[in-house]
Design a protein around this motif. Structure first.
Motif, PDB file in Angstrom:
ATOM      1  N   MET A 136       0.847  -1.198   0.000  1.00 25.27           N
ATOM      2  CA  MET A 136       0.000   0.000   0.000  1.00 25.27           C
ATOM      3  C   MET A 136       0.877   1.241   0.000  1.00 25.27           C
ATOM      4  O   MET A 136       1.768   1.379   0.849  1.00 25.27           O
ATOM      5  N   LEU A 137       0.638   2.125  -0.964  1.00 24.91           N
ATOM      6  CA  LEU A 137       1.386   3.377  -1.039  1.00 24.91           C
ATOM      7  C   LEU A 137       0.780   4.385  -0.065  1.00 24.91           C
ATOM      8  O   LEU A 137      -0.431   4.612  -0.067  1.00 24.91           O
ATOM      9  N   GLY A 138       1.613   4.979   0.734  1.00 27.35           N
ATOM     10  CA  GLY A 138       1.141   5.966   1.698  1.00 27.35           C
ATOM     11  C   GLY A 138       0.957   7.336   1.077  1.00 27.35           C
ATOM     12  O   GLY A 138       1.069   7.515  -0.138  1.00 27.35           O
ATOM     13  N   GLY A 139       0.698   8.309   1.915  1.00 21.44           N
ATOM     14  CA  GLY A 139       0.481   9.667   1.438  1.00 21.44           C
ATOM     15  C   GLY A 139      -0.726  10.281   2.103  1.00 21.44           C
ATOM     16  O   GLY A 139      -1.181   9.818   3.157  1.00 21.44           O
ATOM     17  N   GLU A 140      -1.278  11.304   1.489  1.00 26.41           N
ATOM     18  CA  GLU A 140      -2.452  11.980   2.029  1.00 26.41           C
ATOM     19  C   GLU A 140      -3.710  11.419   1.380  1.00 26.41           C
ATOM     20  O   GLU A 140      -3.808  11.322   0.148  1.00 26.41           O
ATOM     21  N   LEU A 141      -4.694  11.054   2.202  1.00 27.62           N
ATOM     22  CA  LEU A 141      -5.941  10.489   1.687  1.00 27.62           C
ATOM     23  C   LEU A 141      -6.795  11.572   1.049  1.00 27.62           C
ATOM     24  O   LEU A 141      -7.109  12.588   1.665  1.00 27.62           O
ATOM     25  N   ARG A 142      -7.179  11.329  -0.202  1.00 28.87           N
ATOM     26  CA  ARG A 142      -8.132  12.195  -0.894  1.00 28.87           C
ATOM     27  C   ARG A 142      -9.493  11.503  -0.838  1.00 28.87           C
ATOM     28  O   ARG A 142      -9.722  10.509  -1.516  1.00 28.87           O
ATOM     29  N   ARG A 143     -10.368  12.035  -0.034  1.00 29.35           N
ATOM     30  CA  ARG A 143     -11.629  11.340   0.230  1.00 29.35           C
ATOM     31  C   ARG A 143     -12.568  11.316  -0.975  1.00 29.35           C
ATOM     32  O   ARG A 143     -13.461  10.484  -1.040  1.00 29.35           O
ATOM     33  N   ARG A 144     -12.358  12.222  -1.925  1.00 33.18           N
ATOM     34  CA  ARG A 144     -13.245  12.249  -3.086  1.00 33.18           C
ATOM     35  C   ARG A 144     -13.195  10.945  -3.860  1.00 33.18           C
ATOM     36  O   ARG A 144     -14.190  10.527  -4.457  1.00 33.18           O
ATOM     37  N   ASN A 145     -12.018  10.302  -3.890  1.00 31.01           N
ATOM     38  CA  ASN A 145     -11.940   8.995  -4.561  1.00 31.01           C
ATOM     39  C   ASN A 145     -11.276   7.933  -3.697  1.00 31.01           C
ATOM     40  O   ASN A 145     -10.921   6.863  -4.195  1.00 31.01           O
ATOM     41  N   MET A 146     -11.115   8.214  -2.391  1.00 28.88           N
ATOM     42  CA  MET A 146     -10.587   7.263  -1.418  1.00 28.88           C
ATOM     43  C   MET A 146      -9.249   6.671  -1.871  1.00 28.88           C
ATOM     44  O   MET A 146      -9.045   5.448  -1.903  1.00 28.88           O
ATOM     45  N   ALA A 147      -8.326   7.564  -2.214  1.00 27.77           N
ATOM     46  CA  ALA A 147      -6.994   7.130  -2.634  1.00 27.77           C
ATOM     47  C   ALA A 147      -5.955   8.091  -2.068  1.00 27.77           C
ATOM     48  O   ALA A 147      -6.280   9.212  -1.664  1.00 27.77           O
ATOM     49  N   PHE A 148      -4.706   7.624  -2.049  1.00 27.29           N
ATOM     50  CA  PHE A 148      -3.617   8.386  -1.444  1.00 27.29           C
ATOM     51  C   PHE A 148      -2.746   9.029  -2.524  1.00 27.29           C
ATOM     52  O   PHE A 148      -2.426   8.399  -3.541  1.00 27.29           O
TER      53      PHE A 148
END
Length: 264
Positions: A151-163
């Motif tokens: 799993m690649l980390g980072g900041e969660l973008r809730r609009r498409n539930m991805a980092f």
């Protein structure tokens, strides 16, 4: 004997109607190709495109024109909307794309509701490594115990539930993958694969660098749409997996640009 003004006018209007139909079905057209097709000068075609631009049909672009309906693609739909859009086609595409993964391979699944279907159809009993930045894909893959998940980390973008973000991109620096499966917001023959979100475009380009094969997955509703941020040109694809609603011009583009086309 020279054509009468009435005949010339009729020929011009018919040609412009045909060009309008092509723009709306393909999303874009090129001056040189139209000039050859209609056996008129490129200057004549430029006048046609200028005429259509004045009437809101198209927007002029370098070497041609883009449909006004797609040059500014609508804002990105929320993930809840994407999940219920074109679901049958996405399932078929996901199943076909999953069948393209060989035992022992390491693959990247880009974020998206179509790549989510790939995750669903990956066999649980095969030795695979799957890298992703998508929260929903992670949830599916945790149920497949023989698949190694990164799993690649980072900041969660809730609009498409991805980092996304610099941390997400940096995590790919030392990875070498067999295949990357790219989700698509827009796909146009001239403008390539595009997305609404700039950090996603940056991450996708990095994904492409890490993989031996680049495979785009999308239903036909994305064809002709052009979003703000370009990922790659179609000539950079190794394969495109889509549904049977795909127009014939996609077959022509595949033959011309050298990527394989798979329809589910």
């Amino acid at each position: 004997m020279a054509d009468s003004p009435r005949v010339v006018s009729r020929d011009t209007s018919e040609r412009r109607r045909e060009i309008t139909t092509m723009i709306r079905s393909r999303g874009s057209v090129q001056v040189a190709a139209l000039s050859e097709m209609f056996n008129v000068s490129m200057q004549t075609i430029r006048k046609d495109l200028h005429y259509l631009e004045e009437r809101g049909v198209a927007t002029r672009a370098y070497g041609g024109a883009i449909s006004s309906e797609v040059v500014n693609a609508p804002i990105e739909p929320a993930i809840e909307v994407k999940r219920v859009s074109h679901t049958a086609a996405k399932e078929r595409i996901g199943k076909l794309a999953a069948s393209m993964v060989a035992p022992g391979e390491s693959i990247m699944l880009d974020s998206g509701t179509t790549t989510l279907q790939i995750a669903r159809f990956l066999p649980s009993d095969e030795d695979l490594t799957v890298v992703t930045n998508d929260f929903d894909i992670l949830a599916v893959l945790t149920q497949k115990r023989n698949i190694r998940v990164v799993m690649l980390g980072g900041e969660l973008r809730r609009r498409n539930m991805a980092f996304y973000g610099a941390q997400t991109v940096a995590a790919l620096d030392d990875l070498l993958l067999d295949k990357v499966f790219l989700g698509v917001d827009g796909l146009d023959i001239e403008r390539g694969v595009t997305t609404h979100h700039e950090p996603e475009a940056q991450l996708n380009r990095k994904m492409v660098e890490t993989a031996r094969q680049v495979i785009a997955v999308t239903d036909a509703s994305k064809f002709g749409k052009i979003c703000l941020h370009r990922i790659i040109g179609l000539a950079e694809l190794d394969a495109l997996v889509t549904d049977t609603e795909a127009s014939a011009y996609i077959d022509e583009a595949a033959a011309r640009l050298g990527f394989s086309l798979h329809k589910a």
